[in-house]
Each structure stands twice: as C-alpha cells, then as structure tokens.
Design an enzyme around this catalytic site. Structure first.
Site, mmCIF file in Angstrom:
data_model
loop_
_atom_site.group_PDB
_atom_site.id
_atom_site.type_symbol
_atom_site.label_atom_id
_atom_site.label_comp_id
_atom_site.label_asym_id
_atom_site.label_seq_id
_atom_site.Cartn_x
_atom_site.Cartn_y
_atom_site.Cartn_z
ATOM 1 N N CYS A 53 0.853 -1.192 0.000
ATOM 2 C CA CYS A 53 0.000 0.000 0.000
ATOM 3 C C CYS A 53 0.891 1.245 0.000
ATOM 4 O O CYS A 53 2.126 1.139 0.096
ATOM 5 C CB CYS A 53 -0.882 -0.007 1.247
ATOM 6 S SG CYS A 53 0.105 -0.047 2.756
ATOM 7 N N HIS A 176 -0.622 -4.042 19.529
ATOM 8 C CA HIS A 176 -0.092 -3.729 18.192
ATOM 9 C C HIS A 176 0.599 -2.359 18.228
ATOM 10 O O HIS A 176 0.107 -1.417 18.849
ATOM 11 C CB HIS A 176 -1.252 -3.718 17.193
ATOM 12 C CG HIS A 176 -0.808 -3.664 15.761
ATOM 13 N ND1 HIS A 176 -0.381 -2.508 15.170
ATOM 14 C CD2 HIS A 176 -0.708 -4.625 14.812
ATOM 15 C CE1 HIS A 176 -0.052 -2.754 13.912
ATOM 16 N NE2 HIS A 176 -0.234 -4.038 13.668
ATOM 17 N N GLU A 178 0.853 0.047 16.127
ATOM 18 C CA GLU A 178 0.073 1.208 15.676
ATOM 19 C C GLU A 178 -0.936 1.623 16.742
ATOM 20 O O GLU A 178 -1.134 2.828 16.990
ATOM 21 C CB GLU A 178 -0.652 0.870 14.368
ATOM 22 C CG GLU A 178 -1.394 2.069 13.801
ATOM 23 C CD GLU A 178 -2.317 1.689 12.660
ATOM 24 O OE1 GLU A 178 -1.887 0.930 11.762
ATOM 25 O OE2 GLU A 178 -3.473 2.161 12.672
ATOM 26 N N SER A 309 -1.590 -7.723 10.721
ATOM 27 C CA SER A 309 -3.012 -7.614 11.033
ATOM 28 C C SER A 309 -3.870 -7.552 9.765
ATOM 29 O O SER A 309 -4.894 -8.224 9.661
ATOM 30 C CB SER A 309 -3.223 -6.360 11.872
ATOM 31 O OG SER A 309 -4.567 -6.148 12.103
ATOM 32 N N ASN A 310 -3.421 -6.764 8.782
ATOM 33 C CA ASN A 310 -4.266 -6.618 7.588
ATOM 34 C C ASN A 310 -4.350 -7.919 6.806
ATOM 35 O O ASN A 310 -5.382 -8.254 6.240
ATOM 36 C CB ASN A 310 -3.791 -5.439 6.730
ATOM 37 C CG ASN A 310 -2.604 -5.781 5.858
ATOM 38 O OD1 ASN A 310 -2.753 -6.334 4.790
ATOM 39 N ND2 ASN A 310 -1.397 -5.485 6.324
ATOM 40 N N SER A 370 1.619 -5.509 3.288
ATOM 41 C CA SER A 370 3.060 -5.430 3.538
ATOM 42 C C SER A 370 3.828 -6.528 2.802
ATOM 43 O O SER A 370 5.001 -6.763 3.090
ATOM 44 C CB SER A 370 3.320 -5.503 5.045
ATOM 45 O OG SER A 370 2.543 -6.528 5.634
HETATM 46 S S1 SF4 Z 1 -2.568 -0.176 5.533
HETATM 47 FE FE1 SF4 Z 1 -1.492 1.031 7.112
HETATM 48 S S2 SF4 Z 1 0.456 1.551 6.126
HETATM 49 FE FE2 SF4 Z 1 -0.922 0.943 4.487
HETATM 50 S S3 SF4 Z 1 -1.871 2.854 3.717
HETATM 51 FE FE3 SF4 Z 1 -3.232 1.984 5.300
HETATM 52 S S4 SF4 Z 1 -2.604 2.981 7.181
HETATM 53 FE FE4 SF4 Z 1 -0.950 3.258 5.739
#
Ligand code: SF4
Length: 402
Positions: A53, A176, A178, A309-310, A370
């Site tokens: 991202c 986490h 963040e 996490s994502n 990521s």
């Molecule tokens: S997933 Fe996290 S690092 Fe990626 S654009 Fe969204 S806020 Fe930013």
C-alpha cells in the site's frame, strides 16, 4: 498518488504486471472483480487490490534511503518496519538493527543510543513517550520518520475530537505497535480506551448506559484505558477511531452500535463522527477479498507475515467460504503439504495434500499490504510445481491481456 522508488528485489515479473494492467484499464478503481487468469488446466484468481500500500511503499523508500545516506553510521529501526519477515530481513542484512520487538520489548539498552545514530520510525508510527526518549538522546526523530500519513490522519482526527471533549474509543489490538502509538497520541488530548471487537464494545456499552457497576470496568478493561479514566464521567461523549488494518466493516459496526447506545443515554451531541479515518488500502483490499467470495475457488493462499493484522483480516474474510491457508512465503509449501497459521488458535499447523490438489480447479492467491509482489510470484511458481503446471509467465500474461 505519489510514486515511490522500490528496490529491485521487490519488483515482480508477474503479479506486478497483472496489477499494473488492471490499474491501466480501471484507473478510477471502479471494478473490484478479481483477475482470473488461466494457467495450464486451472484458473488462478488474484484480487483486484493486493500487496504494497501507499504507507508501506513510503516506509520502504525512506528506510532504504536512510541506509544509503548513512554509510558508516549505526542505523536502527524502532521495531519491525512493517509486518513482513522478508522485508525486515532485507533491512537486517544491510546492517540495520532493531531497538524493540513487535510487543515493544527492548532488544538493546536505550542508553547505547547517541546523537550520531540514525533511528527510523516504522510505518505504524510510535508513541510520544518513545519520541521524547529519542530526543533526549539527541536523535533526530523527524528525519527518517516513515509513519504512514493515513495513521497520522487517525491521530489528527483523534486530537480534534479529543479537544472537543470526546473520549476516544480505539478499535484495535492493544499490543499492536500502531494501536499503542494511536493511544499515546489520542491520550494527549482526551481520555482513551482500546477495544478489540464488538464483544468488548457491548461490554463497554454497559458502562455508557450505567447498567454495570463502574468498579467492574477496571477489571474488564485492565491496562487498556488512560490513567485516571472514570467511566461515570468519561463515557458521556465518545468518538470511535481504529487501528487502520482492522476489519473496516467491524469498525463501522462498532461505531454504529456505540453511537446508538451513547445517543440514547446522553443525547445527540454525545457522539463524534470519525468515518473519514478509515484507510483506503484496508478498504480496497478487504472489498477486493469480498469479491473473491463470489468465485467458485477451491482453495486460497493468503501471503503475509503471520503478525500482519491486515493480512490476517483478508484470510478471515476468505475463510468464510474458501479453504484458506495463511502462509508467509513459498517456503511454507512443498510437494507433500503446507505449513500455515491456524486462524482460530493462531498456531502453526501442517496440512498434507493427500492428492487434494488434483481436485483444485480454481486457486486464489492473495497478499497483504506489507507483502512484496515478488513473494506472490514465488508462491505461484511453487504452486505450479506442486500441481504439475507449466508456467510461462510471458505467454500467460500475453494471452490474458488480449
Ligand atoms: S494499511 Fe497502514 S500503512 Fe498501508 S496505507 Fe493503510 S494505514 Fe498506511
């Protein structure tokens, strides 16, 4: 959107081209249908949005620049730059050292740092307290700060509503990086509390409407609220923000639920709207994953760090309908089976193929925000080997792009 300089080792000859082609043909991002690509006898299905991202590309560009510009100096990362072992390993192999692990435990003595050292702040951001400690050591905390602008947007909005007297409810995982950073920032302006899911929101609701004894609050939310938090006063005006990589639909559900509760108990002005803090990449990746559920896929491989996490949320979405394996790289795959993360127990498990792959007609391959596209390419190559499928990338892409 800004273009970043990504190191050669992350440039992909297959997945990257699929994504590029989709982007060229749908620059306004209206079509979330997956890319369905015939390879051999099977259909290979890739989500419309996946992989790096904006925030991750930004962090990688800055981190690699920090190393290049500071030859001969010690370069540190406050913690994992992003949750991908391959990317972090690349930085370690360039001599970068980690100051903390993902849980915030120190890997070195703070006193070893000095003003000559270079410290990179990861994409998740960091706490105000840690920034202050770095400043005290004479470290320039702004120079190589890779905090994602979408995370900073959450901090900014928290600050705004905090200054208006609203308590900040953070939907996130308390440990986490963040969420710890967001908590630290919102806590500057207003009392804050972290909740993990709808279940905890329902628990919190009982303190908002006063139906539970407040003493129990300190047990239920131990370690997750600001110092001096008084549920009898601090839950009369609230706003909800999130760790940007949580399930966006869950944040919305929690927000809507708590809005109803607080308005009923304390009136219309008791809820601050914060819908504009949801991250575009999380939304796009999760919406694209939802589209995969409309296919007849037999199996899905979701690639990313097991602490990402994502990526976990994408695996959760897909596992609703498709047999899903959350893997870190092609090293988790071999001719006999797959090593993967069990999404319920969060433990590593092994599944043997027992020839199951012979029944696969449609295979989903997806990745988190990521994960470099090169890792996706390697997984596709390995799966082709396992399924006895010949892969000529150029030919496959030329046919598909016709
Ligand atoms: S997933 Fe996290 S690092 Fe990626 S654009 Fe969204 S806020 Fe930013």
């Amino acid at each position: 959107m800004k273009k970043f300089q990504i190191p050669e080792q992350f440039k992909s000859s297959f997945t990257g081209k699929v994504k590029q082609w989709r982007k060229q043909n749908d620059s306004r991002k209206k079509d979330f249908a997956p890319s369905v690509i015939p390879i051999g006898e099977r259909l290979w299905i890739f989500p419309r949005h996946m992989g790096f991202c904006y925030g991750v590309e930004n962090a990688i560009e800055i981190a690699f620049k920090a190393v290049e510009e500071n030859q001969g100096k010690r370069v540190f990362l406050l913690g994992e730059m992003i949750h991908n072992p391959a990317v972090n390993q690349d930085l370690l192999s360039m001599g970068v050292q980690f100051i903390m692990d993902t849980a915030g435990n120190r890997l070195m003595d703070w006193n070893e740092l000095n003003s000559e050292d270079v410290v990179i702040t990861p994409a998740f951001g960091t706490t105000i307290e840690i920034e202050q400690q770095l400043r005290e050591k004479g470290v320039d905390v702004k120079r190589y700060n890779t905090t994602c602008p979408f995370v900073e947007k959450v901090w900014k909005r928290s600050g705004e509503i905090g200054q208006d007297g609203y308590t900040i409810i953070i939907h996130g995982k308390y440990k986490h990086e963040e969420t710890r950073a967001t908590f630290s920032h919102s806590n500057q302006y207003s009392k804050s509390i972290v909740i993990r899911n709808l279940e905890e929101a329902e628990m919190l609701a009982k303190y908002i409407d006063g139906s539970l004894d407040i003493e129990q609050f300190y047990v239920d939310f131990k370690g997750k609220y600001s110092e001096g938090f008084d549920p009898s006063k601090d839950l009369k005006k609230i706003g909800v923000v999130n760790q940007t990589t949580m399930l966006a639909t869950e944040t919305e559900e929690i927000s809507k639920y708590l809005k109803g509760i607080v308005i009923k108990a304390h009136g219309d002005a008791s809820f601050a709207d914060t819908r504009d803090t949801l991250c575009y990449a999380t939304n796009d990746n999760q919406d694209a994953a939802m589209e995969l559920l409309k296919t007849d896929a037999d199996v899905a491989f979701v690639i990313g760090g097991h602490n990402s996490s994502n990526t976990y949320q994408l695996a959760i979405i897909l596992s609703e309908k498709i047999k899903t394996f959350f893997i870190e790289s092609e090293n988790d795959l071999d001719d006999l089976g797959v090593n993967y993360l069990n999404l319920k127990t969060m433990s590593q498990e092994r599944c043997s193929w027992n020839d199951a792959w012979k029944n696969w007609k449609e295979i989903v391959v997806a990745s988190g925000a990521s994960c470099p596209d090169t890792l996706v390419d390697q997984v596709v190559e390995k799966l082709c080997q396992i399924t006895n499928t010949e892969l000529n990338q150029e030919k496959v892409l030329a046919e598909w792009m016709k």
